[in-house]
Design a protein around this motif. Structure first.
Motif, PDB file in Angstrom:
ATOM      1  N   PRO A   1      17.599  -2.739   8.607  1.00  0.00           N
ATOM      2  CA  PRO A   1      18.344  -2.572   7.355  1.00  0.00           C
ATOM      3  C   PRO A   1      17.410  -2.132   6.233  1.00  0.00           C
ATOM      4  O   PRO A   1      16.271  -2.570   6.155  1.00  0.00           O
ATOM      5  CB  PRO A   1      18.916  -3.965   7.085  1.00  0.00           C
ATOM      6  N   THR A   2      17.902  -1.260   5.373  1.00  0.00           N
ATOM      7  CA  THR A   2      17.123  -0.761   4.261  1.00  0.00           C
ATOM      8  C   THR A   2      17.166  -1.782   3.124  1.00  0.00           C
ATOM      9  O   THR A   2      18.252  -2.141   2.676  1.00  0.00           O
ATOM     10  CB  THR A   2      17.673   0.578   3.766  1.00  0.00           C
ATOM     11  N   PRO A   3      15.991  -2.269   2.666  1.00  0.00           N
ATOM     12  CA  PRO A   3      16.018  -3.233   1.573  1.00  0.00           C
ATOM     13  C   PRO A   3      16.481  -2.593   0.277  1.00  0.00           C
ATOM     14  O   PRO A   3      16.191  -1.434   0.017  1.00  0.00           O
ATOM     15  CB  PRO A   3      14.552  -3.693   1.473  1.00  0.00           C
ATOM     16  N   MET A   4      17.218  -3.344  -0.520  1.00  0.00           N
ATOM     17  CA  MET A   4      17.728  -2.835  -1.795  1.00  0.00           C
ATOM     18  C   MET A   4      16.582  -2.601  -2.765  1.00  0.00           C
ATOM     19  O   MET A   4      16.565  -1.644  -3.509  1.00  0.00           O
ATOM     20  CB  MET A   4      18.740  -3.825  -2.404  1.00  0.00           C
ATOM     21  N   HIS A   5      15.608  -3.489  -2.762  1.00  0.00           N
ATOM     22  CA  HIS A   5      14.430  -3.294  -3.610  1.00  0.00           C
ATOM     23  C   HIS A   5      13.283  -4.079  -3.014  1.00  0.00           C
ATOM     24  O   HIS A   5      13.471  -5.013  -2.251  1.00  0.00           O
ATOM     25  CB  HIS A   5      14.714  -3.767  -5.051  1.00  0.00           C
ATOM     26  N   GLN A   6      12.099  -3.649  -3.285  1.00  0.00           N
ATOM     27  CA  GLN A   6      10.919  -4.330  -2.776  1.00  0.00           C
ATOM     28  C   GLN A   6      10.243  -5.040  -3.944  1.00  0.00           C
ATOM     29  O   GLN A   6      10.055  -4.460  -5.002  1.00  0.00           O
ATOM     30  CB  GLN A   6       9.932  -3.343  -2.148  1.00  0.00           C
ATOM     31  N   GLN A   7       9.900  -6.305  -3.717  1.00  0.00           N
ATOM     32  CA  GLN A   7       9.198  -7.049  -4.749  1.00  0.00           C
ATOM     33  C   GLN A   7       7.707  -6.818  -4.598  1.00  0.00           C
ATOM     34  O   GLN A   7       7.194  -6.764  -3.494  1.00  0.00           O
ATOM     35  CB  GLN A   7       9.493  -8.548  -4.611  1.00  0.00           C
ATOM     36  N   VAL A   8       7.028  -6.657  -5.701  1.00  0.00           N
ATOM     37  CA  VAL A   8       5.578  -6.453  -5.686  1.00  0.00           C
ATOM     38  C   VAL A   8       4.896  -7.709  -6.173  1.00  0.00           C
ATOM     39  O   VAL A   8       5.326  -8.319  -7.114  1.00  0.00           O
ATOM     40  CB  VAL A   8       5.191  -5.239  -6.551  1.00  0.00           C
TER      41      VAL A   8
ATOM     42  N   ARG B   1       0.847  -1.187   0.000  1.00  0.00           N
ATOM     43  CA  ARG B   1       0.000   0.000   0.000  1.00  0.00           C
ATOM     44  C   ARG B   1       0.883   1.238   0.000  1.00  0.00           C
ATOM     45  O   ARG B   1       1.800   1.350   0.809  1.00  0.00           O
ATOM     46  CB  ARG B   1      -0.875  -0.001   1.252  1.00  0.00           C
ATOM     47  N   PRO B   2       0.656   2.161  -0.913  1.00  0.00           N
ATOM     48  CA  PRO B   2       1.479   3.385  -0.905  1.00  0.00           C
ATOM     49  C   PRO B   2       1.229   4.190   0.366  1.00  0.00           C
ATOM     50  O   PRO B   2       0.128   4.218   0.898  1.00  0.00           O
ATOM     51  CB  PRO B   2       1.011   4.148  -2.146  1.00  0.00           C
ATOM     52  N   LYS B   3       2.286   4.821   0.859  1.00  0.00           N
ATOM     53  CA  LYS B   3       2.182   5.615   2.085  1.00  0.00           C
ATOM     54  C   LYS B   3       1.449   6.912   1.821  1.00  0.00           C
ATOM     55  O   LYS B   3       1.587   7.528   0.765  1.00  0.00           O
ATOM     56  CB  LYS B   3       3.581   5.915   2.644  1.00  0.00           C
ATOM     57  N   SER B   4       0.701   7.330   2.833  1.00  0.00           N
ATOM     58  CA  SER B   4      -0.005   8.610   2.726  1.00  0.00           C
ATOM     59  C   SER B   4       0.988   9.762   2.885  1.00  0.00           C
ATOM     60  O   SER B   4       2.134   9.560   3.317  1.00  0.00           O
ATOM     61  CB  SER B   4      -1.083   8.707   3.808  1.00  0.00           C
ATOM     62  N   HIS B   5       0.540  10.952   2.569  1.00  0.00           N
ATOM     63  CA  HIS B   5       1.392  12.138   2.694  1.00  0.00           C
ATOM     64  C   HIS B   5       1.843  12.317   4.139  1.00  0.00           C
ATOM     65  O   HIS B   5       3.013  12.621   4.410  1.00  0.00           O
ATOM     66  CB  HIS B   5       0.626  13.364   2.193  1.00  0.00           C
ATOM     67  N   PHE B   6       0.929  12.113   5.084  1.00  0.00           N
ATOM     68  CA  PHE B   6       1.251  12.256   6.509  1.00  0.00           C
ATOM     69  C   PHE B   6       2.304  11.231   6.937  1.00  0.00           C
ATOM     70  O   PHE B   6       3.239  11.557   7.670  1.00  0.00           O
ATOM     71  CB  PHE B   6      -0.021  12.099   7.347  1.00  0.00           C
TER      72      PHE B   6
END
Length: 196
Positions: free
Chosen positions: A189-196, A23-28
């Protein structure tokens, strides 16, 4: 057969994380994330700035009073009363005007400011001190302040400055590296890429 295959793929009815739509994050939520990232990156700078402002105000008060700017110096002096008792006999004076902090508190906050400044300038690489050394550094002020409070003896300005400086440096030298280590250990840790 197809049903059995789908069931196996969804692990007993739950889709694996890479199969779930993100789910895309909201502006807030994005603003909160940016604020959190800023605090994680610059928390030590914020601590240093606050301590620097406190010490700067304490030093500015007698100069403002000397220049006749009581309308500025008096409210500042009053505000600093929340962090210091400002006992006149325990304070320094510049041109006959009292510093915004007593000698002990001035040495505490100045040493904390300088210690945190060194921590920031070392790019947060300053090693911390063990807990037992921290106790040793804060005990002299505890003894000096407590014995004076109960009327067993009267401290002088040199002792207030020395014990306050040890107390301030001990707290900064112990707390900031420990806080930095804790923050670094809890950041996922920050993931290099997220799979959809």
């Amino acid at each position: 057969m197809a049903t059995r295959s789908i069931f196996k793929q969804t692990y007993n009815g739950y889709a694996p994380p890479q199969a779930r739509p993100i789910r895309p994050k909201s502006h807030f939520e994005r603003i909160i994330d940016r604020g959190g990232d800023f605090l994680i990156a610059y928390w030590a700078h914020i601590v240093t700035t606050v301590l620097g402002i406190l010490v700067g105000i304490a030093i500015a008060i007698p100069f403002l009073s000397y220049m006749g700017l009581q309308s500025i110096s008096s409210p500042l002096f009053y505000v600093l009363h929340y962090v210091c008792a400002q006992i006149p006999s325990h304070s320094f004076y510049i041109w006959g005007h009292q510093l915004g902090l007593c000698a002990r508190n001035f040495s505490i906050y100045t040493s904390m400011f300088l210690g945190s400044l060194i921590f920031v300038l070392s790019k947060k690489r300053l090693p911390g001190i063990p807990w037992w050394l921290w106790i040793i550094m804060i005990l002299p002020m505890a003894w000096d302040g407590t014995s004076q409070m109960f009327g067993l003896r009267e401290s002088d300005w040199i002792l207030r400055m020395v014990t306050g400086t040890l107390f301030g440096l001990g707290n900064i030298w112990f707390a900031l590296p420990l806080m930095h280590k804790s923050i670094m250990e809890t950041i996922p840790p920050t993931p290099m890429h997220q799979q959809v």
